[in-house]
Design a protein around this motif. Structure first.
Motif, PDB file in Angstrom:
ATOM      1  N   GLN A  18      64.717  66.487  95.116  1.00 39.17           N
ATOM      2  CA  GLN A  18      65.183  65.109  94.962  1.00 39.17           C
ATOM      3  C   GLN A  18      64.058  64.195  94.491  1.00 39.17           C
ATOM      4  N   HIS A  19      62.883  64.383  95.067  1.00 36.63           N
ATOM      5  CA  HIS A  19      61.741  63.582  94.652  1.00 36.63           C
ATOM      6  C   HIS A  19      61.405  63.833  93.186  1.00 36.63           C
ATOM      7  N   GLN A  20      61.490  65.140  92.821  1.00 33.83           N
ATOM      8  CA  GLN A  20      61.190  65.468  91.430  1.00 33.83           C
ATOM      9  C   GLN A  20      62.209  64.830  90.499  1.00 33.83           C
ATOM     10  N   ARG A  21      63.492  64.861  90.933  1.00 35.27           N
ATOM     11  CA  ARG A  21      64.511  64.230  90.096  1.00 35.27           C
ATOM     12  C   ARG A  21      64.267  62.723  89.954  1.00 35.27           C
ATOM     13  N   GLN A  22      63.822  62.077  91.060  1.00 37.63           N
ATOM     14  CA  GLN A  22      63.517  60.645  90.994  1.00 37.63           C
ATOM     15  C   GLN A  22      62.355  60.366  90.058  1.00 37.63           C
ATOM     16  N   VAL A  23      61.325  61.202  90.142  1.00 32.39           N
ATOM     17  CA  VAL A  23      60.167  61.044  89.263  1.00 32.39           C
ATOM     18  C   VAL A  23      60.586  61.213  87.812  1.00 32.39           C
ATOM     19  N   GLU A  24      61.419  62.241  87.553  1.00 39.47           N
ATOM     20  CA  GLU A  24      61.869  62.471  86.186  1.00 39.47           C
ATOM     21  C   GLU A  24      62.754  61.321  85.693  1.00 39.47           C
ATOM     22  N   ALA A  25      63.629  60.797  86.583  1.00 38.43           N
ATOM     23  CA  ALA A  25      64.484  59.671  86.198  1.00 38.43           C
ATOM     24  C   ALA A  25      63.642  58.430  85.883  1.00 38.43           C
ATOM     25  N   GLU A  26      62.590  58.174  86.712  1.00 39.65           N
ATOM     26  CA  GLU A  26      61.708  57.043  86.460  1.00 39.65           C
ATOM     27  C   GLU A  26      60.972  57.214  85.143  1.00 39.65           C
ATOM     28  N   ALA A  27      60.561  58.449  84.890  1.00 44.97           N
ATOM     29  CA  ALA A  27      59.868  58.718  83.619  1.00 44.97           C
ATOM     30  C   ALA A  27      60.804  58.490  82.449  1.00 44.97           C
ATOM     31  N   ARG A  28      62.063  58.955  82.588  1.00 45.92           N
ATOM     32  CA  ARG A  28      63.026  58.724  81.515  1.00 45.92           C
ATOM     33  C   ARG A  28      63.276  57.236  81.313  1.00 45.92           C
ATOM     34  N   ARG A  29      63.335  56.452  82.432  1.00 49.90           N
ATOM     35  CA  ARG A  29      63.551  55.016  82.330  1.00 49.90           C
ATOM     36  C   ARG A  29      62.397  54.345  81.602  1.00 49.90           C
ATOM     37  N   LEU A  30      61.185  54.748  81.966  1.00 46.12           N
ATOM     38  CA  LEU A  30      60.025  54.148  81.298  1.00 46.12           C
ATOM     39  C   LEU A  30      59.991  54.517  79.825  1.00 46.12           C
ATOM     40  N   ARG A  31      60.354  55.788  79.523  1.00 46.22           N
ATOM     41  CA  ARG A  31      60.372  56.182  78.116  1.00 46.22           C
ATOM     42  C   ARG A  31      61.432  55.382  77.353  1.00 46.22           C
ATOM     43  N   GLU A  32      62.576  55.115  77.965  1.00 46.65           N
ATOM     44  CA  GLU A  32      63.645  54.360  77.310  1.00 46.65           C
ATOM     45  C   GLU A  32      63.217  52.904  77.080  1.00 46.65           C
ATOM     46  N   GLU A  33      62.542  52.324  78.107  1.00 46.67           N
ATOM     47  CA  GLU A  33      62.054  50.959  77.942  1.00 46.67           C
ATOM     48  C   GLU A  33      61.028  50.878  76.815  1.00 46.67           C
ATOM     49  N   ALA A  39      61.532  49.494  69.398  1.00 41.76           N
ATOM     50  CA  ALA A  39      62.621  49.134  68.487  1.00 41.76           C
ATOM     51  C   ALA A  39      62.684  47.619  68.301  1.00 41.76           C
ATOM     52  N   HIS A  40      62.491  46.883  69.418  1.00 41.42           N
ATOM     53  CA  HIS A  40      62.504  45.426  69.319  1.00 41.42           C
ATOM     54  C   HIS A  40      61.347  44.928  68.446  1.00 41.42           C
ATOM     55  N   GLN A  41      60.167  45.545  68.654  1.00 44.95           N
ATOM     56  CA  GLN A  41      59.027  45.154  67.834  1.00 44.95           C
ATOM     57  C   GLN A  41      59.273  45.446  66.359  1.00 44.95           C
ATOM     58  N   ARG A  42      59.882  46.629  66.117  1.00 40.59           N
ATOM     59  CA  ARG A  42      60.182  46.940  64.719  1.00 40.59           C
ATOM     60  C   ARG A  42      61.181  45.941  64.144  1.00 40.59           C
ATOM     61  N   LEU A  43      62.202  45.583  64.975  1.00 43.02           N
ATOM     62  CA  LEU A  43      63.194  44.615  64.505  1.00 43.02           C
ATOM     63  C   LEU A  43      62.559  43.245  64.283  1.00 43.02           C
ATOM     64  N   ALA A  44      61.700  42.813  65.241  1.00 39.27           N
ATOM     65  CA  ALA A  44      61.039  41.515  65.083  1.00 39.27           C
ATOM     66  C   ALA A  44      60.149  41.506  63.852  1.00 39.27           C
ATOM     67  N   ALA A  45      59.394  42.618  63.698  1.00 36.20           N
ATOM     68  CA  ALA A  45      58.532  42.700  62.519  1.00 36.20           C
ATOM     69  C   ALA A  45      59.355  42.686  61.243  1.00 36.20           C
ATOM     70  N   GLN A  46      60.498  43.377  61.306  1.00 34.94           N
ATOM     71  CA  GLN A  46      61.360  43.406  60.127  1.00 34.94           C
ATOM     72  C   GLN A  46      61.942  42.022  59.851  1.00 34.94           C
ATOM     73  N   SER A  47      62.373  41.309  60.935  1.00 40.78           N
ATOM     74  CA  SER A  47      62.926  39.965  60.760  1.00 40.78           C
ATOM     75  C   SER A  47      61.856  39.010  60.227  1.00 40.78           C
ATOM     76  N   HIS A  48      60.645  39.097  60.808  1.00 44.28           N
ATOM     77  CA  HIS A  48      59.556  38.243  60.337  1.00 44.28           C
ATOM     78  C   HIS A  48      59.253  38.533  58.882  1.00 44.28           C
ATOM     79  N   ARG A  49      59.214  39.826  58.565  1.00 38.01           N
ATOM     80  CA  ARG A  49      58.914  40.209  57.187  1.00 38.01           C
ATOM     81  C   ARG A  49      60.011  39.715  56.244  1.00 38.01           C
ATOM     82  N   GLU A  50      61.262  39.876  56.690  1.00 40.76           N
ATOM     83  CA  GLU A  50      62.361  39.411  55.833  1.00 40.76           C
ATOM     84  C   GLU A  50      62.321  37.897  55.659  1.00 40.76           C
TER      85      GLU A  50
END
Length: 684
Positions: A18-33, A39-50
């Motif tokens: 269970q602990h391992q699953r929690q650690v893996e879930a937290e890691a997945r959450r951090l990777r998603e964030e 993606a937001h930075q790319r979008l902002a950079a793209q919007s600024h560039r446009e």
């Protein structure tokens, strides 16, 4: 291993999983964030560039539009209707008389509504009937008095309207007569009339892009039927130095692509040639009376001479165009440079960007009569100037003050004579200017109309320039509004301070009717009326010299824009502690027709725009002798909420010549404007 120990191990293992699953879930959450952040930075950079790329395209399009305007100058100018003297004629359009609420008669009381109330006995009924009749008669007499007052006010307003209307009609007739006189002079070949007419044709043209100069010096050779004209051409900066703008993402900067020097020079030469041809076209097209057999045109720029370093006129183009030759040209299809130099045998500087000059064959001073000039030594009489030349002079003044200014088209200008733009940050913006070449005081209706135009067009400020002056009604209306009033004396002073010329009448600039510092002490003894009160409200204390309930004239209203009466008998003076305001008055020197001297106070709308007179308390008037010794003190009424102006009291002349003080107290919610209307000051 016992069953018990196996269960313990299994539970421990499950906890680990269970602990391992929690650690893996937290890691997945951090990777998603992190993925979403990237993606937001790319979008902002793209919007600024446009956005930056879009801005670069917009700037490039503006540069291309400027070049297209220059290249199409002659073709567009040829499509503008030819100037006609009839366009200068004004219609006698006088607004109809509108009395407002005064148009409606006062409603008279209905006797049937006055019934006897109560009364069980014959005597009580008779008393009730008598009371009802008394109420009716009282209200009827009050209504009759109000109706009489209404009719008197209505008649006065109608007389004022008719007087103003006749003055406007007279001004229109004078203007139209001047136009007719000029056109008749053109028919006769009068040099001054021809110069004035041709100057009007050029000044009123709408063919020139914004920012192009319109300054000229002209003369007419009546014997040769030739107009000789020096015309100011645009400077080299009229052609944009940059060709395009692109955004460089790696540096996050805009990069301008410079226009090749040869291309910029060619565009400038073409613009100069088109300007010369357009001036010739406008002059010949406007010459409906056949006064011009030819035009000698010299184009100059106002710049520093590379040889001497001195600023002056450097001629970049010249041509002598016979009417027969010029009218045979198809201007919309010619190459401008070839047309000017070959077809008309003119000269055009080969390197105008280096200010290499050409030599004109003839100057206006060689032809005799001088016309519209700029920056010369002449002092034109502003009263006698052509209306269009006067408007152009005002536009010159605004340009000399660092603004962009152009005169408007004569028709459909919405009452605006000059459009100006103040580039100063924060306080600058669009300014609309009206000019009034009057000899009499400008009526408040003109100021009111200007304010309406400011609101209609969304301008930051309106300026009214006149050769005459403004009365207290106009000054009072303009206070606190985005309006500026420039009188004739102020105009002459501004012209001289900015290197321009103008005078008022044959004797030069008229002296101000009242020096700013005021005259010497008025004749006879005088008193100082010191005004003090508690509270923080900022007030203006004013005085009116009246006969009955009417001020003698607008000049007998002493306030912030009119610090004294014409004879100096009443004037505002700096207060001495503890006073907050002071008025000096020589009662013996007041006009014989004056029988009331009224003191009023009003909230300063600029200092306290939201204030009323509720903070005006413990007020009194100190009567001081010339040595500022207190002779007495007069208590006056306190202010009330929602009121912004108050009659403090009035000194009234008695039959023996003495003056007695009568306490005031009447308040006004409409401020000083509403108060002075009751005393006959016109504030539209």
């Amino acid at each position: 291993m016992s069953r018990r120990s196996a269960g313990f191990v299994g539970g421990w293992a499950e906890m680990q999983r269970q602990h391992q699953r929690q650690v893996e879930a937290e890691a997945r959450r951090l990777r998603e964030e992190e993925r979403q952040a990237r993606a937001h930075q790319r979008l902002a950079a793209q919007s600024h560039r446009e956005y930056r790329q879009a801005e670069a395209r917009r700037r490039t399009e503006e540069l291309e539009a400027q070049v297209a305007t220059l290249q199409g100058l002659l073709a567009m100018g040829c499509r503008v209707p030819a100037f006609r003297a009839s366009s200068l004629m004004r219609a006698e359009e006088i607004p109809p008389f509108d009395p407002g609420q005064l148009a409606w008669p006062v409603r008279m009381p209905d006797q049937s509504q006055y019934q006897a109330q109560g009364g069980w006995t014959a005597n009580r009924r008779a008393q009730a009937q008598a009371e009802a009749r008394a109420r009716f008669e009282r209200d009827w007499h009050a209504a009759q008095a109000a109706e009489t007052q209404r009719q008197q006010q209505l008649a006065g307003l109608q007389r004022d309207h008719e007087r103003r209307a006749e003055a406007q009609r007279a001004e229109v007739r004078r203007h139209n007569a001047g136009v007719v006189e000029v056109t008749e002079g053109v028919r006769r070949g009068d040099p001054d009339s021809v110069v004035e007419y041709c100057s009007a044709a050029l000044y009123s043209s709408t063919a020139w892009p914004e920012g192009f100069p319109r300054q000229a010096a002209a003369a007419y050779d009546a014997a040769g039927r030739q107009l000789v004209l020096n015309w100011e051409l645009p400077g080299y900066d009229v052609v944009p130095e940059a060709k395009s703008v692109r955004y460089v993402p790696a540096q996050d900067q805009d990069k301008e692509t410079a226009r090749p020097v040869t291309q910029r020079r060619a565009l400038y030469r073409e613009a100069l040639a088109q300007s010369m041809l357009l001036v010739l076209h406008q002059l010949f097209a406007a010459d409906e009376y056949g006064a011009l057999d030819s035009v000698a045109l010299n184009g100059f720029v106002d710049a520093h001479d590379p040889a001497t370093g001195r600023r002056g006129q450097i001629f970049l183009a010249t041509a002598m165009a016979p009417r027969a030759v010029f009218t045979d040209l198809h201007l919309e299809q010619v190459d401008p440079v070839s047309c000017l130099t070959d077809a008309l045998r003119g000269q055009l500087a080969t390197r105008p960007d280096h200010l290499t000059s050409v030599r004109p064959s003839r100057h206006p001073e060689d032809a005799g009569s001088h016309g519209a000039t700029h920056g010369g030594d002449e002092e034109p009489d502003l009263y006698d100037m052509d209306p269009i030349a006067f408007e152009s002079l005002v536009a010159d003044l605004f340009r000399a003050m660092g603004m962009q200014a152009v005169t408007t088209q004569r028709s459909n200008d919405g009452g605006v004579d000059v459009d100006a733009l103040d580039p100063t940050p924060i306080r600058g913006g669009k300014i609309i200017v009206q000019v009034k070449r009057y000899r009499n005081t400008v009526p408040p209706t003109a100021v009111r109309d200007l304010y309406g135009t400011v609101q209609d067009v969304g301008a930051n400020k309106g300026v009214l320039v006149t050769t005459s002056g403004f009365g207290p009604g106009s000054r009072t209306f303009a206070r606190g509004k985005p309006l500026e009033l420039i009188s004739g004396d102020e105009l002459v002073d501004l012209l001289r301070r900015h290197g321009l010329h103008g005078r008022l009448g044959e004797a030069g600039p008229a002296a101000p009717a009242r020096p700013a510092s005021g005259p010497a002490s008025p004749p006879g003894d005088h008193n100082v009326l010191g005004m003090l009160w508690t509270g923080d409200v900022a007030l203006d204390v004013c005085a009116l010299v009246c006969q009955g309930n009417r001020v003698l004239s607008d000049d007998h209203f002493v306030f912030f824009n009119n610090p004294q009466t014409p004879d100096g008998s009443v004037r505002a003076v700096p207060p001495a502690a503890p006073d907050k305001a002071a008025i000096r008055v020589a009662f013996d020197a007041l006009p014989d027709t004056a029988d009331r001297f009224v003191l009023v106070a009003a909230v300063d709308p600029e200092a306290n725009p939201e204030a009323d007179l509720s903070g005006f308390t413990d007020a009194s008037i100190r009567l001081l002798d010339p040595a500022m010794k207190e002779l007495g003190r007069l208590e006056v009424s306190d202010g009330r909420p929602r009121e912004t102006a108050l009659v403090l009291g009035s000194f009234r002349r008695r039959s023996g010549g003495d003056w007695d003080f009568v306490l005031g107290g009447k308040g006004y919610s409409g401020g000083l404007e509403q108060l002075v209307r009751e005393f006959g000051i016109e504030v539209e």
